[in-house]
Write a protein that holds these residues in place. Structure first.
Motif, PDB file in Angstrom:
ATOM      1  N   ASN A 109      -3.217  -6.480  10.086  1.00 55.99           N
ATOM      2  CA  ASN A 109      -4.079  -7.427  10.764  1.00 55.99           C
ATOM      3  C   ASN A 109      -3.563  -7.749  12.170  1.00 55.99           C
TER       4      ASN A 109
ATOM      5  N   LEU B  44      -4.515  -1.786   6.071  1.00 57.47           N
ATOM      6  CA  LEU B  44      -4.995  -2.232   7.372  1.00 57.47           C
ATOM      7  C   LEU B  44      -4.173  -3.448   7.790  1.00 57.47           C
TER       8      LEU B  44
ATOM      9  N   GLY C 236      -7.447  -3.725  13.822  1.00 60.35           N
ATOM     10  CA  GLY C 236      -6.593  -3.549  12.663  1.00 60.35           C
ATOM     11  C   GLY C 236      -5.972  -2.169  12.772  1.00 60.35           C
TER      12      GLY C 236
ATOM     13  N   THR D 220      -3.434  -8.558   5.142  1.00 58.57           N
ATOM     14  CA  THR D 220      -3.704  -7.128   5.256  1.00 58.57           C
ATOM     15  C   THR D 220      -4.753  -6.757   4.206  1.00 58.57           C
TER      16      THR D 220
ATOM     17  N   TYR E 173      -9.286 -11.307   5.872  1.00 55.35           N
ATOM     18  CA  TYR E 173      -8.936 -10.787   7.190  1.00 55.35           C
ATOM     19  C   TYR E 173      -8.789 -11.930   8.201  1.00 55.35           C
TER      20      TYR E 173
END
Length: 111
Positions: A103, A101, A94, A72, A67
């Motif tokens: 970023n 998810l 996020g 992602t 992350y």
């Protein structure tokens, strides 16, 4: 409101209306194409339990490193904006969309 940006000011603060101030408070986010996009400064000012949707990562896992590097991540969660924290420290936002998810950690802060 200043343009499309929403700022937070304490109740007893000075009236900035007649002045041309670069940042009149904490930037909460920006309205883009009829939606609200939260800003990093809002995430940095929140504790993880203060967000409705939160993803907690551990510094001992590979996910936290990924992350912070800007990748992602995959989660089986509902769509929406999530506050991402590592070991209880808020990092950034996020955006969950179809199990991915996306970023929103600022590029200048990534490893």
């Amino acid at each position: 409101m200043r343009g499309d940006r929403l700022y937070y000011l304490p109740e007893n603060s000075f009236d900035f209306t007649p002045l041309n101030v670069l940042r009149p408070g904490i930037l909460l986010g920006e309205f883009k194409k009829n939606r609200f996009e939260p800003d990093y400064s809002l995430a940095a000012s929140l504790k993880p339990h203060e967000a409705k949707l939160n993803i907690s990562l551990s510094s001992k896992t590979n996910e936290a490193d990924k992350y912070i590097e800007g990748y992602t991540l995959n989660f089986d969660l509902e769509d929406g904006w999530y506050l991402v924290d590592v070991d209880g420290y808020s990092l950034s936002w996020g955006k969950m969309s179809k199990g991915i998810l996306k970023n929103y950690f600022p590029k200048a802060l990534r490893w």
